[in-house]
Design a protein around this motif. Structure first.
Motif, PDB file in Angstrom:
ATOM      1  N   PHE A  35      47.376  39.195  44.938  1.00  0.00           N
ATOM      2  CA  PHE A  35      46.677  38.079  44.881  1.00  0.00           C
ATOM      3  C   PHE A  35      45.422  37.968  43.809  1.00  0.00           C
ATOM      4  N   ARG A  36      44.928  37.028  43.833  1.00  0.00           N
ATOM      5  CA  ARG A  36      43.792  36.925  42.484  1.00  0.00           C
ATOM      6  C   ARG A  36      42.651  36.081  43.273  1.00  0.00           C
ATOM      7  N   GLN A  37      41.332  36.500  42.707  1.00  0.00           N
ATOM      8  CA  GLN A  37      40.269  35.309  43.048  1.00  0.00           C
ATOM      9  C   GLN A  37      39.464  35.225  41.868  1.00  0.00           C
ATOM     10  N   ALA A  38      39.327  33.918  41.381  1.00  0.00           N
ATOM     11  CA  ALA A  38      38.254  33.579  40.465  1.00  0.00           C
ATOM     12  C   ALA A  38      36.853  33.222  40.938  1.00  0.00           C
ATOM     13  N   PRO A  39      35.929  33.456  40.362  1.00  0.00           N
ATOM     14  CA  PRO A  39      34.562  32.927  40.908  1.00  0.00           C
ATOM     15  C   PRO A  39      34.520  31.735  41.580  1.00  0.00           C
ATOM     16  N   GLU A  72      43.861  49.777  43.419  1.00  0.00           N
ATOM     17  CA  GLU A  72      44.559  49.002  42.124  1.00  0.00           C
ATOM     18  C   GLU A  72      43.702  49.639  40.824  1.00  0.00           C
ATOM     19  N   SER A  73      44.532  49.395  39.767  1.00  0.00           N
ATOM     20  CA  SER A  73      43.946  49.946  38.478  1.00  0.00           C
ATOM     21  C   SER A  73      44.815  49.178  37.329  1.00  0.00           C
ATOM     22  N   GLY A  74      44.325  49.356  36.109  1.00  0.00           N
ATOM     23  CA  GLY A  74      44.898  48.691  35.112  1.00  0.00           C
ATOM     24  C   GLY A  74      44.215  47.368  34.741  1.00  0.00           C
ATOM     25  N   GLY A  75      43.303  47.028  35.338  1.00  0.00           N
ATOM     26  CA  GLY A  75      42.546  45.686  34.754  1.00  0.00           C
ATOM     27  C   GLY A  75      41.758  46.066  33.305  1.00  0.00           C
ATOM     28  N   GLY A  76      41.185  44.913  32.944  1.00  0.00           N
ATOM     29  CA  GLY A  76      40.394  44.952  31.627  1.00  0.00           C
ATOM     30  C   GLY A  76      40.429  43.525  30.717  1.00  0.00           C
ATOM     31  N   GLN A  95      40.791  47.161  46.641  1.00  0.00           N
ATOM     32  CA  GLN A  95      39.441  46.825  46.330  1.00  0.00           C
ATOM     33  C   GLN A  95      39.302  45.781  45.054  1.00  0.00           C
ATOM     34  N   GLY A  96      40.384  45.876  44.376  1.00  0.00           N
ATOM     35  CA  GLY A  96      40.494  44.565  43.377  1.00  0.00           C
ATOM     36  C   GLY A  96      40.156  45.494  41.972  1.00  0.00           C
ATOM     37  N   THR A  97      40.845  44.618  40.918  1.00  0.00           N
ATOM     38  CA  THR A  97      40.473  45.137  39.630  1.00  0.00           C
ATOM     39  C   THR A  97      40.330  43.648  38.792  1.00  0.00           C
ATOM     40  N   GLN A  98      39.398  43.919  37.713  1.00  0.00           N
ATOM     41  CA  GLN A  98      38.950  42.904  37.111  1.00  0.00           C
ATOM     42  C   GLN A  98      40.145  42.561  35.916  1.00  0.00           C
ATOM     43  N   VAL A  99      40.368  41.344  35.704  1.00  0.00           N
ATOM     44  CA  VAL A  99      41.368  40.818  34.560  1.00  0.00           C
ATOM     45  C   VAL A  99      40.502  39.828  33.889  1.00  0.00           C
ATOM     46  N   TYR A 127      41.873  40.803  40.548  1.00  0.00           N
ATOM     47  CA  TYR A 127      43.389  41.164  41.237  1.00  0.00           C
ATOM     48  C   TYR A 127      43.423  41.953  42.378  1.00  0.00           C
ATOM     49  N   TYR A 128      44.048  41.383  43.342  1.00  0.00           N
ATOM     50  CA  TYR A 128      44.214  42.367  44.409  1.00  0.00           C
ATOM     51  C   TYR A 128      45.607  42.721  44.863  1.00  0.00           C
ATOM     52  N   CYS A 129      45.868  43.989  45.266  1.00  0.00           N
ATOM     53  CA  CYS A 129      47.060  44.217  46.110  1.00  0.00           C
ATOM     54  C   CYS A 129      46.988  44.072  47.607  1.00  0.00           C
TER      55      CYS A 129
END
Length: 124
Positions: A37-41, A6-10, A116-120, A94-96
């Protein structure tokens, strides 16, 4: 097998937009159903969106319907998540994910492969 990156988070202000990308390598990309999918703390992994093998069918969580759009480019081996009108509650990693079958697409256990996920992060 398929490898996903994944890429593009920020960091973005509320009301802003981001586009996430997930590049796949390995076996034929078009043979995989793709999900975001997404995962918050402190929470579990939450379904966001899913797209069928050709892109003809898309599915969304109620919380993102009308704001997020999932798409794919099978020639580029990439799936995208366009996120508009972002809210602070969209903040998450966010994970694909990929799977060759379309079963219960909302269930993360359905998917065999994950990135591996990217943080948004959406600031208020």
């Amino acid at each position: 097998q398929v490898q996903l990156v994944e890429s593009g988070g920020g960091l973005v202000q509320a009301g802003g937009s981001l586009r996430l990308s997930c590049a796949a390598s390995g076996r034929t990309f078009s043979s995989y159903v793709m999900g975001w999918f997404r995962q918050a703390p402190g929470t579990g992994r939450e379904f966001v969106a899913c797209i069928s093998w050709s892109g003809a069918n898309t599915y969304y969580a109620d919380s993102v319907k009308g704001r997020f759009t999932i798409s794919r480019d099978n020639a580029m081996n990439t799936v995208y998540l366009q996120m508009n009108s972002l809210k602070p509650e969209d903040t998450a990693v966010y994970y694909c994910a990929a799977d060759q079958r379309l079963r219960d697409y909302r269930d993360p256990n359905m998917y065999d492969y994950w990135g591996q996920g990217t943080q948004v992060t959406v600031s208020s």
